[in-house]
Design a protein around this motif. Structure first.
Motif, PDB file in Angstrom:
ATOM      1  N   ARG A 177       1.190   0.824  -6.444  1.00 26.78           N
ATOM      2  CA  ARG A 177      -0.121   1.349  -6.857  1.00 26.78           C
ATOM      3  C   ARG A 177      -0.008   1.953  -8.243  1.00 26.78           C
ATOM      4  O   ARG A 177       1.064   2.406  -8.650  1.00 26.78           O
ATOM      5  CB  ARG A 177      -0.585   2.444  -5.893  1.00 26.78           C
ATOM      6  N   PHE A 218      -1.330  -3.489   5.171  1.00 27.97           N
ATOM      7  CA  PHE A 218       0.062  -3.047   5.287  1.00 27.97           C
ATOM      8  C   PHE A 218       0.130  -1.789   6.136  1.00 27.97           C
ATOM      9  O   PHE A 218      -0.699  -0.896   5.985  1.00 27.97           O
ATOM     10  CB  PHE A 218       0.619  -2.741   3.894  1.00 27.97           C
ATOM     11  N   LYS A 251      11.763   0.716  -3.524  1.00 27.66           N
ATOM     12  CA  LYS A 251      11.570  -0.644  -3.023  1.00 27.66           C
ATOM     13  C   LYS A 251      11.834  -1.631  -4.159  1.00 27.66           C
ATOM     14  O   LYS A 251      11.317  -1.470  -5.262  1.00 27.66           O
ATOM     15  CB  LYS A 251      10.127  -0.822  -2.523  1.00 27.66           C
ATOM     16  N   LYS A 292      -7.326  -1.365  -1.368  1.00 33.07           N
ATOM     17  CA  LYS A 292      -7.509  -0.417  -2.469  1.00 33.07           C
ATOM     18  C   LYS A 292      -6.691   0.868  -2.367  1.00 33.07           C
ATOM     19  O   LYS A 292      -6.377   1.464  -3.383  1.00 33.07           O
ATOM     20  CB  LYS A 292      -9.004  -0.047  -2.589  1.00 33.07           C
ATOM     21  N   ASP A 352     -11.150  -7.042  -8.728  1.00 36.23           N
ATOM     22  CA  ASP A 352      -9.905  -6.452  -9.200  1.00 36.23           C
ATOM     23  C   ASP A 352      -8.688  -7.211  -8.681  1.00 36.23           C
ATOM     24  O   ASP A 352      -7.743  -7.468  -9.435  1.00 36.23           O
ATOM     25  CB  ASP A 352      -9.846  -4.982  -8.789  1.00 36.23           C
ATOM     26  N   ILE A 396     -12.740  -7.193   1.339  1.00 34.75           N
ATOM     27  CA  ILE A 396     -12.129  -7.623   0.086  1.00 34.75           C
ATOM     28  C   ILE A 396     -11.299  -8.891   0.258  1.00 34.75           C
ATOM     29  O   ILE A 396     -11.365  -9.808  -0.564  1.00 34.75           O
ATOM     30  CB  ILE A 396     -11.288  -6.477  -0.527  1.00 34.75           C
ATOM     31  N   VAL A 397     -10.516  -8.963   1.342  1.00 35.03           N
ATOM     32  CA  VAL A 397      -9.625 -10.115   1.516  1.00 35.03           C
ATOM     33  C   VAL A 397     -10.446 -11.396   1.710  1.00 35.03           C
ATOM     34  O   VAL A 397     -10.210 -12.413   1.052  1.00 35.03           O
ATOM     35  CB  VAL A 397      -8.666  -9.898   2.710  1.00 35.03           C
ATOM     36  N   ILE A 453       7.860   3.991  -3.712  1.00 36.05           N
ATOM     37  CA  ILE A 453       6.666   3.946  -2.855  1.00 36.05           C
ATOM     38  C   ILE A 453       6.868   4.913  -1.698  1.00 36.05           C
ATOM     39  O   ILE A 453       7.817   4.762  -0.921  1.00 36.05           O
ATOM     40  CB  ILE A 453       6.419   2.510  -2.324  1.00 36.05           C
ATOM     41  N   HIS A 454       6.038   5.899  -1.590  1.00 36.77           N
ATOM     42  CA  HIS A 454       6.138   6.916  -0.535  1.00 36.77           C
ATOM     43  C   HIS A 454       7.571   7.453  -0.456  1.00 36.77           C
ATOM     44  O   HIS A 454       8.161   7.516   0.625  1.00 36.77           O
ATOM     45  CB  HIS A 454       5.711   6.356   0.823  1.00 36.77           C
ATOM     46  N   LEU A 460     -16.729  -5.512  -6.387  1.00 37.49           N
ATOM     47  CA  LEU A 460     -15.762  -5.162  -7.425  1.00 37.49           C
ATOM     48  C   LEU A 460     -14.334  -5.058  -6.886  1.00 37.49           C
ATOM     49  O   LEU A 460     -13.378  -5.190  -7.642  1.00 37.49           O
ATOM     50  CB  LEU A 460     -16.155  -3.829  -8.072  1.00 37.49           C
ATOM     51  N   GLY A 461     -14.195  -4.837  -5.582  1.00 30.42           N
ATOM     52  CA  GLY A 461     -12.857  -4.761  -4.989  1.00 30.42           C
ATOM     53  C   GLY A 461     -12.115  -6.072  -5.163  1.00 30.42           C
ATOM     54  O   GLY A 461     -10.978  -6.113  -5.651  1.00 30.42           O
ATOM     55  N   ASP A 464     -10.236  -3.666   4.841  1.00 33.08           N
ATOM     56  CA  ASP A 464      -9.148  -4.551   5.265  1.00 33.08           C
ATOM     57  C   ASP A 464      -7.783  -3.864   5.185  1.00 33.08           C
ATOM     58  O   ASP A 464      -7.315  -3.537   4.099  1.00 33.08           O
ATOM     59  CB  ASP A 464      -9.095  -5.791   4.358  1.00 33.08           C
ATOM     60  N   TYR A 489       2.685   4.763  -9.783  1.00 29.21           N
ATOM     61  CA  TYR A 489       3.987   4.848  -9.129  1.00 29.21           C
ATOM     62  C   TYR A 489       5.088   4.612 -10.174  1.00 29.21           C
ATOM     63  O   TYR A 489       4.962   3.725 -11.019  1.00 29.21           O
ATOM     64  CB  TYR A 489       4.134   3.797  -8.031  1.00 29.21           C
ATOM     65  N   THR A 533      -1.351  -4.233  -5.935  1.00 28.87           N
ATOM     66  CA  THR A 533      -2.133  -4.504  -4.728  1.00 28.87           C
ATOM     67  C   THR A 533      -1.326  -5.409  -3.820  1.00 28.87           C
ATOM     68  O   THR A 533      -0.267  -5.912  -4.206  1.00 28.87           O
ATOM     69  CB  THR A 533      -3.480  -5.191  -5.083  1.00 28.87           C
ATOM     70  N   MET A 534      -1.836  -5.624  -2.623  1.00 31.31           N
ATOM     71  CA  MET A 534      -1.334  -6.688  -1.778  1.00 31.31           C
ATOM     72  C   MET A 534      -2.102  -7.929  -2.211  1.00 31.31           C
ATOM     73  O   MET A 534      -3.327  -7.944  -2.148  1.00 31.31           O
ATOM     74  CB  MET A 534      -1.624  -6.344  -0.312  1.00 31.31           C
ATOM     75  N   ARG A 592       9.341  -4.760   1.402  1.00 38.84           N
ATOM     76  CA  ARG A 592       7.947  -4.653   1.818  1.00 38.84           C
ATOM     77  C   ARG A 592       7.323  -3.394   1.244  1.00 38.84           C
ATOM     78  O   ARG A 592       7.928  -2.328   1.232  1.00 38.84           O
ATOM     79  CB  ARG A 592       7.843  -4.627   3.350  1.00 38.84           C
ATOM     80  N   GLY A 593       6.095  -3.507   0.786  1.00 38.35           N
ATOM     81  CA  GLY A 593       5.403  -2.340   0.242  1.00 38.35           C
ATOM     82  C   GLY A 593       4.351  -2.760  -0.750  1.00 38.35           C
ATOM     83  O   GLY A 593       4.367  -3.902  -1.228  1.00 38.35           O
ATOM     84  N   ILE A 594       3.425  -1.861  -1.020  1.00 36.81           N
ATOM     85  CA  ILE A 594       2.370  -2.153  -1.979  1.00 36.81           C
ATOM     86  C   ILE A 594       2.469  -1.180  -3.148  1.00 36.81           C
ATOM     87  O   ILE A 594       2.367   0.033  -2.961  1.00 36.81           O
ATOM     88  CB  ILE A 594       0.973  -2.028  -1.333  1.00 36.81           C
TER      89      ILE A 594
END
Lengths: 125, 365
Positions: free
Chosen positions: B297, A40, B349, A63, B230, B33-34, B344-345, B226-227, A37, B300, B316-317, B293-295
């Motif tokens: 991890r 983003f 953010k 993930k 979490d 996962i979603v 983030i990258h 397991l995804g 999925d 970070y 996570t998102m 906006r951003g996720i």
């Protein structure tokens, strides 16, 4: 898995659809399936000038975050802003509504070094 | 060579993507996962958790032993069938593992630990057991475990057992049968939803799994990997060993003082914790929501304006909120918490601190 004949592919799993001096870029069916999925997408900037293999966008699944590499030298002429609100389009329609950016190709001979659908399929499918 | 749970073939048949997870082949996802995550929040999800470790403690000094090697007070388990959350601490007050302790009977306790830490936990327990009249037994390879989580899970268990389960309270367990198989059912979980964890004999688990899937089909039950486990736990802000908690960070920094009972005579890590309380902690665990906006991890860096003040431990998102969420440690120095960022990258953010769970829990009360 589907790998349209009209496209060329990079080893880093981007596809490019070449029309004249422009190319539309996205990620392959193989890549979107591997990632799962997509939640983003960070798009490149319009007018950004890039070299082949530059990391220029990020596609994130639940993930992981994966860099998208520019398949050719060039300048970004369009980005798919629809992905800001609907990143799942990359999963649902990776060769259509899930395109990521369009680039003006600087050196058309570079596209010859990209994989043909047959080569890509053989390596990754 | 990874271990396989008794449900391995079922996972393959259901189209799971299997991964190596601390020595076990486990399903990371089935439908995605979603989708799995939202199924648990709205209906019911079925998890294979057989990789978790189960350890039995028996003997006349079980309580003294457990009170010495864990942080919480086992005397809170004032009757059979009660469960508490606790931790094994090392001498510096940091967490070797977090666990659940079930009181089955007087002088008969059942511990459930993380798969990743089982060997270490068991060795630690054996090392300290010599000084007590106790017997410690690893039951992991003979115990199957599934979890049924989500608001409709109760309906599914009612249908299977004919029992209302109104008397099985949160953090309590009892013996039942499912399809003539003896099981231990506890009203516990790692999702924030009402749900159950079901322990069975190893070989009987496939039958129980099938019964749950069959009975659950009309309620929309789906297998969950397991995804999603979490992302579900992260929305609840539950700590995960290896992310928020580990053998370097004290249980107090992790915000888990509620599982420590300093009134106990003596327990491993107590002296260190008393000192930490006198001196104060240097970092604290936060929850945050992305404002840009951003996720976020794990790993970070967290910044306050231009100064690095911490690190993300999980991110996570959020499938429920459609926003980036995370947990992490920041310095307890006087910093402006309205000016926090995650890198983030290579871009800063903005984040804002969030108290409590990110999504409202829906546990049985």
């Amino acid at each position: 898995m589907n790998f349209p004949d009209s496209l060329r592919y990079a080893n880093s799993h981007e596809w490019i659809k070449i029309e004249g001096n422009k190319g539309k870029v996205g990620i392959s069916d193989f890549a979107q399936k591997e990632l799962g999925d997509i939640v983003f997408v960070e798009l490149p900037e319009l007018g950004q000038s890039l070299n082949q293999s530059d990391a220029c966008a990020v596609v994130e699944s639940v993930k992981t975050a994966s860099d998208i590499y520019c398949p050719v030298d060039g300048t970004i002429t369009a980005v798919n802003e629809e992905l800001n609100s609907h990143p799942e389009l990359v999963n649902e329609d990776c060769y259509g509504k899930g395109w990521i950016f369009e680039i003006e190709i600087k050196n058309s001979s570079q596209t010859d070094s990209l994989l043909t659908p047959e080569q890509y399929k053989e390596k990754y499918a | 060579m990874s271990l396989q749970t008794p449900l391995h073939q079922s996972h393959l048949d259901l189209g799971a993507r299997m991964v190596d997870f601390h020595g076990w082949k486990m399903p990371i996802q089935y439908s995605g996962i979603v989708n799995e995550h939202l199924t648990v929040r709205s209906k019911s999800g079925l998890f294979d958790l057989t990789h978790m470790g189960e350890i039995e403690v028996t003997g006349s000094q079980s309580i003294e032993f457990l009170n010495y090697i864990t942080s919480n007070n086992v005397n809170k388990l004032s009757y059979d069938g009660k469960i508490i959350y606790s931790a094994f601490l090392n001498e510096s007050g940091a967490i070797i593992d977090d666990l659940l302790i079930y009181r089955r009977k007087k002088n008969y306790f059942y511990l459930v630990v993380n798969a990743s830490n089982l060997e270490k936990d068991f060795a630690w327990m054996q090392k300290h057991a010599d000084a007590f009249d106790v017997s410690v037994k690893d039951l992991t390879m003979q115990t199957g475990l599934v979890a049924v989580q989500g608001p409709l899970s109760i309906k599914i268990l009612q249908k299977i057992t004919g029992n209302a389960f109104n008397d099985l309270l949160y953090y309590h367990c009892t013996d039942y049968t499912i399809g003539n198989n003896n099981v231990l059912i506890s009203r516990t979980g790692y999702t924030g939803e009402d749900g159950f964890e079901i322990y069975s004999k190893w070989n009987e688990l496939p039958r129980i799994w099938d019964i749950l899937l069959d009975a659950g089909s009309k309620y929309g039950i789906k297998p969950i990997g397991l995804g999603a486990r979490d992302t579900l736990r992260l929305e609840m802000r539950y700590c995960l060993h290896g992310n928020e908690i580990n053998e370097k960070i004290s249980v107090l920094c992790a915000g888990l003082s509620w599982i420590v009972d300093l009134n106990k005579d003596d327990f491993i890590g107590k002296d260190a914790l008393v000192k930490i309380i006198q001196q104060g902690t240097k970092q604290r665990l936060i929850g945050f929501i992305m404002r840009d906006r951003g996720i976020p991890r794990q790993g970070y860096p967290i910044f306050c304006v231009d100064k690095e003040v911490g690190t993300v431990t999980s991110g996570t998102m959020s499938p429920s909120l459609k926003e980036g969420i995370g947990m992490g440690y920041i310095s307890t120095e006087n910093i402006d918490t309205d000016s926090l960022f995650v890198l983030i990258h290579n871009k800063k953010k903005k984040i804002s601190l969030h108290k409590g769970p990110f999504v409202k829990p829906n546990i049985f009360k």
